[in-house]
Design a protein around this motif. Sequence first.
Motif, PDB file in Angstrom:
ATOM      1  N   ALA A 143      28.785  21.568  11.983  1.00 46.07           N
ATOM      2  CA  ALA A 143      29.933  21.475  12.684  1.00 46.07           C
ATOM      3  C   ALA A 143      30.343  22.441  13.702  1.00 46.07           C
ATOM      4  O   ALA A 143      30.896  22.044  14.755  1.00 46.07           O
ATOM      5  N   SER A 144      29.814  23.444  13.597  1.00 45.06           N
ATOM      6  CA  SER A 144      29.915  24.685  14.502  1.00 45.06           C
ATOM      7  C   SER A 144      28.968  24.417  15.678  1.00 45.06           C
ATOM      8  O   SER A 144      29.448  24.616  16.732  1.00 45.06           O
ATOM      9  N   ALA A 145      28.085  23.787  15.471  1.00 45.10           N
ATOM     10  CA  ALA A 145      26.930  23.440  16.583  1.00 45.10           C
ATOM     11  C   ALA A 145      27.587  22.310  17.556  1.00 45.10           C
ATOM     12  O   ALA A 145      27.503  22.528  18.870  1.00 45.10           O
ATOM     13  N   VAL A 146      28.201  21.297  16.919  1.00 49.12           N
ATOM     14  CA  VAL A 146      28.865  20.304  17.705  1.00 49.12           C
ATOM     15  C   VAL A 146      29.810  20.672  18.695  1.00 49.12           C
ATOM     16  O   VAL A 146      30.032  20.330  19.693  1.00 49.12           O
TER      17      VAL A 146
ATOM     18  N   VAL B  64      22.962  14.053  23.584  1.00 46.02           N
ATOM     19  CA  VAL B  64      21.837  13.697  22.638  1.00 46.02           C
ATOM     20  C   VAL B  64      22.075  14.693  21.679  1.00 46.02           C
ATOM     21  O   VAL B  64      22.134  14.504  20.183  1.00 46.02           O
ATOM     22  N   LYS B  65      22.192  15.974  21.888  1.00 46.80           N
ATOM     23  CA  LYS B  65      22.440  16.948  20.963  1.00 46.80           C
ATOM     24  C   LYS B  65      23.621  16.663  20.076  1.00 46.80           C
ATOM     25  O   LYS B  65      23.899  16.946  18.913  1.00 46.80           O
ATOM     26  N   GLN B  66      24.920  16.427  20.766  1.00 46.36           N
ATOM     27  CA  GLN B  66      25.955  16.159  19.839  1.00 46.36           C
ATOM     28  C   GLN B  66      26.007  15.113  18.812  1.00 46.36           C
ATOM     29  O   GLN B  66      26.231  15.146  17.913  1.00 46.36           O
ATOM     30  N   ALA B  67      25.335  13.854  19.378  1.00 45.33           N
ATOM     31  CA  ALA B  67      25.126  12.550  18.539  1.00 45.33           C
ATOM     32  C   ALA B  67      24.182  13.230  17.223  1.00 45.33           C
ATOM     33  O   ALA B  67      24.378  12.742  16.254  1.00 45.33           O
ATOM     34  N   ARG B  68      23.267  13.973  17.531  1.00 38.95           N
ATOM     35  CA  ARG B  68      22.448  14.588  16.574  1.00 38.95           C
ATOM     36  C   ARG B  68      23.212  15.380  15.449  1.00 38.95           C
ATOM     37  O   ARG B  68      22.925  15.225  14.308  1.00 38.95           O
ATOM     38  N   CYS B  69      23.918  16.156  15.934  1.00 38.16           N
ATOM     39  CA  CYS B  69      24.787  16.913  14.957  1.00 38.16           C
ATOM     40  C   CYS B  69      25.729  16.029  14.100  1.00 38.16           C
ATOM     41  O   CYS B  69      25.779  16.191  12.992  1.00 38.16           O
ATOM     42  N   TYR B  70      26.568  15.039  14.774  1.00 39.84           N
ATOM     43  CA  TYR B  70      27.198  14.145  14.049  1.00 39.84           C
ATOM     44  C   TYR B  70      26.504  13.235  13.077  1.00 39.84           C
ATOM     45  O   TYR B  70      26.865  12.995  11.742  1.00 39.84           O
TER      46      TYR B  70
ATOM     47  N   LEU C  79      25.945  15.507  10.014  1.00 36.89           N
ATOM     48  CA  LEU C  79      27.400  15.491   9.477  1.00 36.89           C
ATOM     49  C   LEU C  79      27.594  14.338   8.770  1.00 36.89           C
ATOM     50  O   LEU C  79      28.596  14.307   8.077  1.00 36.89           O
ATOM     51  N   LYS C  80      26.616  13.168   8.889  1.00 31.33           N
ATOM     52  CA  LYS C  80      26.824  11.892   8.273  1.00 31.33           C
ATOM     53  C   LYS C  80      27.912  11.075   8.696  1.00 31.33           C
ATOM     54  O   LYS C  80      28.835   9.977   8.091  1.00 31.33           O
ATOM     55  N   MET C  81      28.543  11.500  10.003  1.00 36.08           N
ATOM     56  CA  MET C  81      29.407  10.984  10.765  1.00 36.08           C
ATOM     57  C   MET C  81      28.886   9.951  11.579  1.00 36.08           C
ATOM     58  O   MET C  81      28.745  10.230  12.881  1.00 36.08           O
ATOM     59  N   PHE C  82      28.308   8.825  11.018  1.00 32.81           N
ATOM     60  CA  PHE C  82      27.570   7.792  11.619  1.00 32.81           C
ATOM     61  C   PHE C  82      28.113   7.093  12.990  1.00 32.81           C
ATOM     62  O   PHE C  82      27.639   6.732  13.804  1.00 32.81           O
ATOM     63  N   ASP C  83      29.472   6.740  12.617  1.00 30.63           N
ATOM     64  CA  ASP C  83      30.235   6.132  13.750  1.00 30.63           C
ATOM     65  C   ASP C  83      30.338   6.908  14.985  1.00 30.63           C
ATOM     66  O   ASP C  83      30.243   6.501  16.111  1.00 30.63           O
ATOM     67  N   LYS C  84      30.686   8.191  14.819  1.00 34.09           N
ATOM     68  CA  LYS C  84      30.782   8.875  15.864  1.00 34.09           C
ATOM     69  C   LYS C  84      29.237   9.177  16.593  1.00 34.09           C
ATOM     70  O   LYS C  84      29.102   9.119  17.823  1.00 34.09           O
TER      71      LYS C  84
ATOM     72  N   ASN D 229      16.888   6.371  18.922  1.00 27.46           N
ATOM     73  CA  ASN D 229      17.969   7.468  18.530  1.00 27.46           C
ATOM     74  C   ASN D 229      19.064   6.561  18.086  1.00 27.46           C
ATOM     75  O   ASN D 229      19.626   6.376  16.826  1.00 27.46           O
ATOM     76  N   LEU D 230      19.751   5.627  19.064  1.00 30.58           N
ATOM     77  CA  LEU D 230      20.861   4.637  18.748  1.00 30.58           C
ATOM     78  C   LEU D 230      20.666   3.766  17.603  1.00 30.58           C
ATOM     79  O   LEU D 230      21.622   3.570  16.695  1.00 30.58           O
ATOM     80  N   SER D 231      19.341   3.306  17.677  1.00 25.37           N
ATOM     81  CA  SER D 231      18.959   2.332  16.607  1.00 25.37           C
ATOM     82  C   SER D 231      19.117   3.094  15.125  1.00 25.37           C
ATOM     83  O   SER D 231      19.416   2.540  14.220  1.00 25.37           O
ATOM     84  N   LEU D 232      18.479   4.187  15.340  1.00 21.59           N
ATOM     85  CA  LEU D 232      18.613   4.895  13.913  1.00 21.59           C
ATOM     86  C   LEU D 232      19.924   5.384  13.526  1.00 21.59           C
ATOM     87  O   LEU D 232      20.212   5.112  12.099  1.00 21.59           O
ATOM     88  N   TYR D 233      20.688   5.622  14.248  1.00 19.35           N
ATOM     89  CA  TYR D 233      22.255   5.731  13.911  1.00 19.35           C
ATOM     90  C   TYR D 233      22.672   4.718  13.464  1.00 19.35           C
ATOM     91  O   TYR D 233      23.683   4.786  12.389  1.00 19.35           O
ATOM     92  N   GLN D 234      22.748   3.568  14.058  1.00 15.29           N
ATOM     93  CA  GLN D 234      23.176   2.375  13.883  1.00 15.29           C
ATOM     94  C   GLN D 234      22.825   1.783  12.677  1.00 15.29           C
ATOM     95  O   GLN D 234      23.711   1.189  11.640  1.00 15.29           O
ATOM     96  N   GLY D 235      21.485   1.840  12.016  1.00  9.70           N
ATOM     97  CA  GLY D 235      20.955   1.618  11.027  1.00  9.70           C
ATOM     98  C   GLY D 235      21.744   2.571   9.759  1.00  9.70           C
ATOM     99  O   GLY D 235      22.153   2.042   8.743  1.00  9.70           O
ATOM    100  N   SER D 236      21.953   3.821  10.056  1.00  6.92           N
ATOM    101  CA  SER D 236      22.654   4.531   9.250  1.00  6.92           C
ATOM    102  C   SER D 236      24.096   4.173   8.913  1.00  6.92           C
ATOM    103  O   SER D 236      24.715   4.437   7.986  1.00  6.92           O
ATOM    104  N   ALA D 237      24.812   3.516   9.867  1.00  8.90           N
ATOM    105  CA  ALA D 237      26.121   2.800   9.766  1.00  8.90           C
ATOM    106  C   ALA D 237      25.925   1.505   9.270  1.00  8.90           C
ATOM    107  O   ALA D 237      27.106   0.601   9.309  1.00  8.90           O
TER     108      ALA D 237
END
Length: 397
Positions: free
Chosen positions: A43-46, A72-78, A81-86, A115-123
């Motif tokens: 949270a502090s990182a993002v 890219v780094k912001q998306a990785r932080c979210y 944080l399991k904020m997959f939609d973000k 990366n996008l695919s990974l986040y979409q799968g998690s969502a």
Amino acid sequence: MKKIFVLCALMCSLSSYSQNVKNPEIHKMDSIARSYYNEEQYASAVHTYEELQKLLKADLTEGDSLIIDNYVKQARCYYRLKMFDKSVEIAKNVVELHKKYHGTDNKLCAFYLDNLSLYQGSANDYENALKNSQEAEAIYQKLGYKDSHLAFIQLHISEDQAALEKYTDAINTELRALSLLGEIYGVHSDYYINEAPYLVKYYTAAGMMDEAEKLESKIKELKKEKEEGVADIPSEINFKTADETKEHKWEVLRCANYILEHYPSASQMNNALNYMINWISETEMLHLVSGSVEEKFSKDKTGLLFMAYVASCIKYAFDEDSFTMDRYMFGSALVAVVNYYRACLEKKFIKKNKFCDEIINAYNNGNIDTTIKQLWAEKEREINIATGAAVVSSNME
């Protein structure tokens, strides 16, 4: 198996901004953000990355690679944080910006899509995840690459296919990925052994019980062999030509990984060391110029730090598909050697080394950025003045 557990959290701190942005506040915020991330304070990182982005936007254009990298780094932080939609929202923006300003015929585009695919799968958006991971694979294969990055993209594809109950497709994709992981890292590697159970799962879901049972039995056999010290280290070769070394690139990578991941007493260490020495002495793929840093590592009478340094450079070269010594390879190698030193020192395989201790102290005191930059400046000077410099050899004196 006597395997090293990395004890040092030290990470390569060469900021991507160091040679492109003059504002000292940007360097400071980047260092703070990376520290937060490394300490899992996402949270502090993002928040820091978001504030940093404001400074970058004031100085750079929308399509600048540093601005995209910050997203890219912001998306990785979210994602952490399991904020997959973000994370999906930001990753979509990354892909759009990169395609607009940098095109699609490059590895970064494939990585950003994956990366996008990974986040979409998690969502749980598996259809779009599959679409993007397959596009990533197509780009990567069109570029002619066949390496671990391709295998990881294929693993993401198989996950998405399985989630959509396309089990035949998932099985075929997983088989391709496992074949590549086995070729690169060996069938006794953690990569292979930890991934193979997913294929068992897909076989079972597809009703292919015989295949599932055979593979499950094979996995147990590989695990047992691994526990007994078996690894996929090749027999020693006295390479005669540089072309011959190109045919054995994955074998030397396995040796480099083995050296970095195991204590010196490991059963196949001598084989791995000899193979690597023979390879680096003959190859034209990677040239390492000896200098002050290598000399400091060589002061260790066992030669272990020097060998770890060579192994680290080989590992970086193949992992990143970058075979020219630059500040990133150099920084990564320093970090890897310090990790190796800490692990071996604790088990008394090695004596204290002043140079490694200085790097550790710099990290503990928050001066690692400056220290690595200074060391790289000296190394870069040595490279620039080394006319016809020889490849680092097996000389341990």
